[in-house]
Scaffold this motif. Structure first.
Motif: not given
Length: 317
Positions: A97-100, A223-231, A262-267
């Motif tokens: 989640m932190m990396l995302a 849901v949580t990591p998606s909200v963090l990344k996009l919101g 959006p969240a990256a692929v490298i992590p």
């Protein structure tokens, strides 16, 4: 700037090219590893050298950008840790989640999007963002991925020195500093420009291939990591940009846009390599992160379209 213009001018081209990669993967056996190697070791370094060598960005703007990228990553790691603990995540899932949240897709999506939306300055700023972010990925990112395991993170940290991108940036800075940049009409610079420009469609094709191969079995858990990344992430990016006070508003706008990608692929590669991949409550850390990448990429088209419209109209900065 209307939403339709923002979509057709910036986000739409990304979706079309990525969709080609996605559909091609469904009908043919695509070796994304080879494509990624060509992009990472040839195309992106050429793009970086040409963009930085010919940019009009000041040294102060580059320093502020570096500070901003590092500040964004640290703030988002802290926010994600707090949010993760509140929803009961721990161990490798908390690390995922932190990396995302902290590592945006500033390369495959960020560079093309920034160029489509803000031209040459957008592309150069995005390349610099990616370069600085790579330093974070292979230091802080490796530490987060390997927490709680006995695997050596030093080996992966050394990977940063194997990336041609780093040396391309150093070389570009040196030739600019020494006043040795060849004119744009020379064969060398024209070749670098052509090779660098080809990285844009290749990166988007790779994105489409990666999305086609993504496991999306855990949408409800992301849901949580998606909200963090996009919101949350775009708001953090706006706050940092305003605090730094970029002299060039285009650089500030690209910085915010990069933070919102959006969240990256490298992590995901770091999680697979270094994290404990045993299932926790029926899901592994790689499944958790790959699903987050897919969800934020798909939903992110709406967020990015709105954000591009706001940034191009000057409403935010």
């Amino acid at each position: 700037m209307s939403l339709i213009s923002a979509f057709t001018g910036a986000v739409g081209p990304i979706l079309v090219i990525a969709a080609v990669g996605y559909l091609l993967t469904r009908v043919a056996d695509i070796d994304v590893t080879s494509l990624n190697t060509v992009g990472l070791y040839v195309l992106v370094p050429a793009l970086a050298f040409h963009s930085i060598a010919t940019t009009d960005l000041s040294g102060a703007a580059i320093v502020k950008l570096g500070v901003g990228v590092i500040a964004y990553a640290l703030v988002m790691v802290g926010v994600a840790w707090i949010a993760g603990r509140l929803v009961g995540e721990s161990g490798p899932l908390l690390g995922a989640m932190m990396l995302a949240a902290a590592i945006p897709n500033s390369g495959f999506i960020g560079i093309p999007l920034s160029e489509f939306a803000f031209g040459d300055v957008g592309r150069t700023t995005a390349v610099l963002y990616l370069t600085i972010q790579n330093l974070i990925v292979y230091t802080l990112g490796v530490y987060i991925a390997s927490r709680g395991t006995d695997r050596s993170a030093l080996r992966s940290v050394k990977e940063i020195f194997r990336l041609p991108l780093v040396y391309a940036v150093i070389a570009a800075v040196l030739v600019r500093g020494l006043g040795l940049v060849p004119t744009g009409e020379t064969a060398l610079m024209e070749t670098l420009r052509l090779v660098g420009d080809s990285s844009i469609p290749i990166m988007l094709l790779i994105l489409g291939v990666q999305l086609a191969d993504t496991d999306v079995s855990a949408v409800s858990r992301t849901v949580t990591p998606s909200v963090l990344k996009l919101g949350v992430a775009p708001m953090i990016g706006i706050g940092i940009a305003l605090a730094l006070g970029f002299d060039n508003p285009t650089v500030a706008r690209v910085f915010i846009l990069e933070c919102a990608t959006p969240a990256a692929v490298i992590p995901l590669a770091l999680i697979i390599e270094y994290a404990d991949v045993r299932a926790v409550d029926g899901i592994t850390a790689p499944e958790y992160l790959s699903t987050t990448i897919f969800v934020t990429t798909v939903i992110g088209t709406v967020v990015l379209t709105a954000l591009v419209a706001l940034l191009q109209s000057g409403v935010i900065v």
